[in-house]
Design a protein around this motif. Sequence first.
Motif, short mmCIF file in Angstrom:
data_model
loop_
_atom_site.label_atom_id
_atom_site.label_comp_id
_atom_site.label_asym_id
_atom_site.label_seq_id
_atom_site.Cartn_x
_atom_site.Cartn_y
_atom_site.Cartn_z
N VAL A 110 0.83 -1.20 0.00
CA VAL A 110 0.00 0.00 0.00
C VAL A 110 0.86 1.25 0.00
O VAL A 110 0.67 2.16 -0.81
CB VAL A 110 -0.97 -0.01 1.21
N ASP A 111 1.83 1.33 0.92
CA ASP A 111 2.73 2.49 0.97
C ASP A 111 3.53 2.61 -0.32
O ASP A 111 3.76 3.71 -0.83
CB ASP A 111 3.68 2.38 2.16
N PHE A 112 3.98 1.49 -0.85
CA PHE A 112 4.74 1.47 -2.10
C PHE A 112 3.92 2.04 -3.24
O PHE A 112 4.36 2.91 -3.98
CB PHE A 112 5.15 0.03 -2.42
N GLY A 113 2.69 1.57 -3.39
CA GLY A 113 1.85 2.05 -4.47
C GLY A 113 1.54 3.52 -4.36
O GLY A 113 1.58 4.26 -5.35
N SER A 114 1.22 3.99 -3.16
CA SER A 114 0.92 5.41 -2.95
C SER A 114 2.12 6.28 -3.28
O SER A 114 2.00 7.32 -3.94
CB SER A 114 0.50 5.64 -1.49
N LYS A 115 3.30 5.85 -2.86
CA LYS A 115 4.52 6.62 -3.10
C LYS A 115 4.80 6.77 -4.59
O LYS A 115 5.09 7.88 -5.07
CB LYS A 115 5.70 5.91 -2.42
N HIS A 116 4.69 5.70 -5.35
CA HIS A 116 5.04 5.76 -6.76
C HIS A 116 3.94 6.35 -7.62
O HIS A 116 4.22 6.97 -8.66
CB HIS A 116 5.44 4.37 -7.26
N LEU A 117 2.69 6.21 -7.21
CA LEU A 117 1.61 6.88 -7.94
C LEU A 117 1.76 8.38 -7.86
O LEU A 117 1.48 9.11 -8.81
CB LEU A 117 0.25 6.45 -7.38
N ARG A 118 2.21 8.87 -6.72
CA ARG A 118 2.37 10.32 -6.55
C ARG A 118 3.38 10.90 -7.53
O ARG A 118 3.28 12.05 -7.95
CB ARG A 118 2.80 10.61 -5.11
N LYS A 119 4.36 10.11 -7.93
CA LYS A 119 5.39 10.59 -8.85
C LYS A 119 4.93 10.61 -10.31
O LYS A 119 5.49 11.34 -11.13
CB LYS A 119 6.64 9.70 -8.75
N LEU A 120 3.92 9.82 -10.64
CA LEU A 120 3.56 9.61 -12.03
C LEU A 120 3.02 10.83 -12.77
O LEU A 120 3.25 10.96 -13.98
CB LEU A 120 2.58 8.44 -12.15
N PRO A 121 2.26 11.74 -12.14
CA PRO A 121 1.80 12.91 -12.90
C PRO A 121 2.94 13.72 -13.53
O PRO A 121 2.73 14.39 -14.54
CB PRO A 121 1.05 13.73 -11.83
N GLU A 122 4.12 13.65 -12.95
CA GLU A 122 5.27 14.34 -13.53
C GLU A 122 5.75 13.66 -14.80
O GLU A 122 6.39 14.29 -15.65
CB GLU A 122 6.43 14.37 -12.51
N GLU A 123 5.44 12.38 -14.97
CA GLU A 123 5.97 11.60 -16.09
C GLU A 123 4.92 11.35 -17.17
O GLU A 123 5.26 10.93 -18.27
CB GLU A 123 6.48 10.25 -15.56
N LEU A 124 3.65 11.61 -16.87
CA LEU A 124 2.58 11.30 -17.81
C LEU A 124 2.03 12.56 -18.47
O LEU A 124 2.00 13.62 -17.86
CB LEU A 124 1.42 10.59 -17.10
N SER A 125 1.58 12.42 -19.69
CA SER A 125 0.84 13.49 -20.35
C SER A 125 -0.57 12.98 -20.63
O SER A 125 -0.80 11.78 -20.75
CB SER A 125 1.51 13.88 -21.67
N ALA A 126 -1.51 13.91 -20.72
CA ALA A 126 -2.89 13.52 -21.00
C ALA A 126 -2.98 12.91 -22.40
O ALA A 126 -2.25 13.30 -23.31
CB ALA A 126 -3.79 14.74 -20.89
N GLN A 127 -3.87 11.96 -22.56
CA GLN A 127 -4.07 11.30 -23.84
C GLN A 127 -5.52 11.49 -24.29
O GLN A 127 -6.42 11.69 -23.48
CB GLN A 127 -3.76 9.80 -23.73
N GLU A 128 -5.71 11.41 -25.60
CA GLU A 128 -7.05 11.58 -26.15
C GLU A 128 -7.80 10.24 -26.18
O GLU A 128 -7.25 9.23 -26.60
CB GLU A 128 -6.98 12.16 -27.56
N TYR A 129 -9.04 10.28 -25.73
CA TYR A 129 -9.88 9.08 -25.70
C TYR A 129 -11.23 9.41 -26.32
O TYR A 129 -11.79 10.49 -26.10
CB TYR A 129 -10.10 8.60 -24.27
N ASP A 130 -11.75 8.47 -27.07
CA ASP A 130 -13.12 8.54 -27.58
C ASP A 130 -13.98 7.72 -26.62
O ASP A 130 -13.87 6.49 -26.58
CB ASP A 130 -13.18 7.98 -29.00
N ILE A 131 -14.81 8.39 -25.83
CA ILE A 131 -15.55 7.72 -24.77
C ILE A 131 -17.05 7.95 -24.92
O ILE A 131 -17.50 9.09 -25.11
CB ILE A 131 -15.12 8.22 -23.38
N LYS A 132 -17.81 6.89 -24.79
CA LYS A 132 -19.26 6.99 -24.73
C LYS A 132 -19.73 6.29 -23.46
O LYS A 132 -19.37 5.13 -23.21
CB LYS A 132 -19.91 6.37 -25.96
N ILE A 133 -20.52 7.01 -22.67
CA ILE A 133 -21.05 6.47 -21.43
C ILE A 133 -22.58 6.48 -21.54
O ILE A 133 -23.20 7.54 -21.59
CB ILE A 133 -20.59 7.30 -20.21
N ASP A 134 -23.14 5.28 -21.64
CA ASP A 134 -24.58 5.14 -21.88
C ASP A 134 -25.04 5.99 -23.06
O ASP A 134 -26.08 6.67 -23.00
CB ASP A 134 -25.38 5.49 -20.62
N GLY A 135 -24.23 5.98 -24.11
CA GLY A 135 -24.57 6.67 -25.34
C GLY A 135 -24.19 8.14 -25.39
O GLY A 135 -24.24 8.76 -26.47
#
Length: 302
Positions: A156-181
């Motif tokens: 749990v501590d491991f996952g929380s620690k490394h998830l916190r770092k990821l926004p610095e390494e990720l960029s937003a991606q484009e998705y085509d999403i439909k939710i109940d149409g």
Amino acid sequence: MKIILLYNPTAGTEDFDLAEVIGSLERQGAKVIAQNTKEDGFEEVLKLNYDLVVIAGGDGTVEKILLELHDSKIPISLLPSGNANNIAGSLGIAGFYPDTVKNFKKGNFLPLSVGTFQTEGEKGRFIEGVGWGLFTALLQQIERGKREEAPDGDKVDFGSKHLRKLPEELSAQEYDIKIDGKDYSGHYLWIEVMNTRQLGPQLVLAPEADHGDDYLDVMLVREDQEKELRDFLKAHEKDAVESPFEVIKAKKIEVKTHLPFHVDDSVVVHQSLYEGIPKVKIKLQKHQLTLLNTNPNSSKKK
């Protein structure tokens, strides 16, 4: 009463006291068959006649058995003994086994929906959730060895620690999403289609999720919400805070993207031979599982 006890002897931070659990169930008048889930072919024990399955282990063990029993009508009891215990935590199940037989006879049960996903090349089921972005990236990095695996007892501590770092390494991606149409297409940092309230390192992403209703809960983190995402992950390292992001109740979700996604704690990569943008369809299966409610302070029934 016949009980099959499926247990993972290595789950969690403490040794699983198999003799104590079996002894307690037998003192309650049950006949118990215990099966180690680490052994090859352990599923064969499920071909026997039984009245209840008890699953003792962490989320990985629980997911594996629940998906094996996805169409079963036999009640199931969870005895959480892992690190995160997201499934039991989401359901409010305490794992209090001394009253197992009494709760069974009272019919003190809870329903649990099972999710399904389908792409052009693969289909399957899930218990916690399906998603793109942040959590998928963490699982990918662990698979590739870019992040060390969590030390025993510290997932749990491991996952929380490394998830916190990821926004610095990720960029937003484009998705085509439909939710109940309805069209929700756009650029997102994180998408999670949740069946339970929480996943991963006890991230509460769908606080209002109902494990027994006919809906999944979709969390969308937009490109312009990076600061809110950072703040949430930072706060989560210190306390079990709930996600501040919008959650949409949905029955059918479709996501078009070439990007890989996670199903519970596994990563799925689209087949490269498919022409066009792959589509993932997500919904709930009709049949719900029946779980024994082991929380002595609750009496909600199916």
